[in-house]
Structure formats: structure tokens, C-alpha cells
Design a protein around this motif. Sequence first.
Motif, short mmCIF file in Angstrom:
data_model
loop_
_atom_site.label_atom_id
_atom_site.label_comp_id
_atom_site.label_asym_id
_atom_site.label_seq_id
_atom_site.Cartn_x
_atom_site.Cartn_y
_atom_site.Cartn_z
N HIS A 1 0.96 -1.01 -0.25
CA HIS A 1 -0.20 -0.08 -0.23
C HIS A 1 0.81 1.19 -0.09
CE1 HIS A 1 0.93 0.60 4.20
NE2 HIS A 1 0.54 -0.72 4.43
N HIS B 1 -3.22 1.53 4.12
CA HIS B 1 -3.37 0.00 4.35
C HIS B 1 -3.86 -0.79 3.09
CE1 HIS B 1 -7.53 0.18 5.45
NE2 HIS B 1 -7.03 1.39 6.22
N ASP C 1 -0.48 -5.21 5.37
CA ASP C 1 -0.48 -3.95 5.95
C ASP C 1 0.71 -3.65 6.73
OD1 ASP C 1 -3.28 -3.44 5.48
OD2 ASP C 1 -3.83 -4.04 7.48
N HIS D 1 0.20 0.01 10.66
CA HIS D 1 -0.95 0.42 9.64
C HIS D 1 -2.12 -0.70 9.73
CE1 HIS D 1 2.83 2.57 8.37
NE2 HIS D 1 2.05 3.19 7.61
N GLY D 2 -3.08 -0.01 9.29
CA GLY D 2 -4.36 -0.80 9.13
C GLY D 2 -4.51 -1.83 10.09
N SER E 1 -2.27 -4.40 11.16
CA SER E 1 -1.03 -4.71 11.69
C SER E 1 -0.71 -3.63 12.91
CB SER E 1 0.16 -4.80 10.67
OG SER E 1 -0.05 -5.51 9.59
#
Length: 416
Positions: free
Chosen positions: A169, A174, A197, A201-202, A204
Motif C-alpha cells: 500500500h 493500508h 499492512d 498500519h491498518g 497490523s
Amino acid sequence: MVPTSLALKELCLADGEFQIATRYWTGGIRIEIGASVTGVTLVNGVAVAKVPERAENVITLFGPDIAWDKIRQAIPPRFHNDVFIATARGGIGWSGDSKIWWQYYAAVQRLVELLRSAPDVALDYLPPSKKHGKLDAPIGRYVHLNLSGTDYRIYYEEAGTGIPLLLQHTAGSHGTQWRHLFEDEELTESFRLIAYDLPFHGKSVPPVGERWWEQKYRLDGGFLRSVPVELSGALGLERPVFMGCSVGGLLALDLAHKHPTVFDSVISLEGALRIGGSYEALKELWHPEVSNEAKGRMMEGLTAPSSPESYRKEIVQTYSSGWPPALLGDLWYYLIEYDLRDLAKEIDTEEVGVHIFSGEYDYSGTVEKGREAHAAIKGSTFTEMQSIGHFPMSENPEKFLEYLKPIMREILESRQ
């Protein structure tokens, strides 16, 4: 024709997006178009039909008629579709307090858009037409990776069978950016798509046992490169294809240079040999009085104005909901550390294929930068994507797939 302050006020009061973006603002927006002046005063976020004078709490946009004629087009040319880049490369300037600029950047940009939707200008946004079933294709799970001696719990989603395709990404976002590609049956019949991810991020989440909250987040190249390399090993992938966008597009070329034996080929979306720019100029993206909303609206400015509006707004929402330090921290690698200008000639495309894609409206990883990378990497391919910006896979996936599929077919044929 330049609308009067009264006409602008009426447009503002009828526009829900503008009213949300101006909440709590007492100040105003002043627009100087050649010799003409218009604008609105704001009182606790409510527009008043009065052109404000220049002041610290007033954002003033100014420039010649020729620049504003481009900015006010229904589909503006590149460098004129967003006020951030228009004040850098589009022939206009701005004045006011820099913190207020970022706090109310979304409001300033929206007012400019309302100038375009005056009676003599019509907008024609294309609705997304992609159909979907009851359940989307990808299935998600976690994998533990040892990165720099620390255990990280990394989230990834996958769909399809065949040649593994790792998907990275953009900075501050993400893996949901790749959701449209997961639903393309032609891709998933031949490729195993895996979107992950990055840490922080996202989905994770941060590592347990590290006092990460005491440290300033900054993404460095060695750590970033280790994620797809270690993920490939953990999942037992054999010579996967790697595709990344923005920071991931730079990473793609970085991997081709430093880990050519791990990957069959790399696809660099919005890639370059070097991006560069002022890291300091963006410091207020992590100011405690500037919300994530500014990041989201800034990212929308990197998209093509003809991309489906709902998809562009999805990008805004994705960025606005991220961890506040993530975008600026990722930009350390993107703007400061990454530099392949003297190294790109060492990439051997007989060992790892290199495919570079650049969107017309991307004012960061520009078409010119993509061409420069292509020229420096012997044997690479280059594709210029018209009417697409910085986020091809998420802002206009159907058009992006038209550009991408010939390369994917080429990769598939080379592996058979």
C-alpha cells in the motif's frame, strides 16, 4: 464570471461538505482572481456574505486570470485540480497562517470546487459501475514476522491461485486499497494476490514488548524492505511478483536493486528514482491541532478529478482514519532516504523484470519522474496512465486494470 460574496455564501450554506469542513472557524477565505475579489467571512464556521480582508485567520488565494481559468475548469488540467499543488506549480499563491491552512485545507479546497460548480461550469463525475457479489473474495489472517529482531504480527488478505503477487500500500494507508483487484477474476485465476499492512498500519498492530510509544515513528528503508522479503519467506512464496504504489512504488525499484533474486518481477506504480522535497514543510501534518482530515483531503488532491467521486472520497476516509504519525513517518523514506539515481543502472532486468506506471494527475511521483526511472533502468517498461492520479488501483480501478492487464499477461506467459 467571478461570483459575488453573496452568491458564494449561498453555495456554501447549501453545501454539507463545506459546512462540515469549516466547523469552529472564525476567519474567512478570500479569493483574488486577477483584478476581481470574492470570498466569504466565517463566524464559528458559518459563511457570511462579506469579503474578508487579508489577515492571519483568513486564507487568501491569489493569482492571474489565466491560472484561475484552468483551476475553474470542470475537469482541470494537472497541477490545477487541487489548491495545494496549484499554489506550488499552478500559478497561484496563498497567504495566511500555516496552521490554519492545514486545519481548514479541506474547506479551502471545497470552496474552490464550488467556484467550478457555478452556473457557467458543470461537473460530470463518473459513478462507479463495478458489480459485486454477496461476499468479497479475499480472506484475511495474521502471520508473525521477525523484523529487526522483534516479533511483528502482520495482517494480510489474499485471494486467487497461481503466481504469488505481493501488494504494498501507499504511505499512511493500508491494504484495503487493493480491494478492487481482488474481485477481478482474470487476475485471480492466474495470480495469488496478497495484500499486507505494514506495521502500525491498518490491522497490523504495534509489537508487544517494544516501547514504541516513546519513539518518534520514522520508516527507514532497511526495515521497509525486510517486510516483503520476510513475508515471502514465511508464506513459502517462490519468486513472487511485487507490486507497490507510491512509497510501495519506490520500494518496488529498491527491491529490484537490492533483492533481485527474491522477486520474479516488480511493478512500480507512481515510482521514481528520487522524489525529494521538503519534509519540514509537511510537519504540520502531525501537529496536535491539525486533524487527520487534512491528510485525507491532501490525498484526494493527488487523484484525477475525473476518477469516480465515491472512490476518491473513500481514499479521504481511509487516510483520515489512520494512526496520526504514520503518514509523516512513512514520508521519511519517501522524501528523504530513498534515492536510486546513482544505483538504478545496476538493476539487471534479465534477473528481475521492472515495470513502471505513472498517472497523469500524480503531482508527486510525476510522469516525468517515471520516465526518468524507465530511461535509467535498461530493459524496463513504462506506461503512462491518462486520467489517473496517485492511487490508480483505488481511485479508478477499472481504468487501471486496462493498463495493468497487458503486463500481467506478459508476466504470466514468461512463467509458463
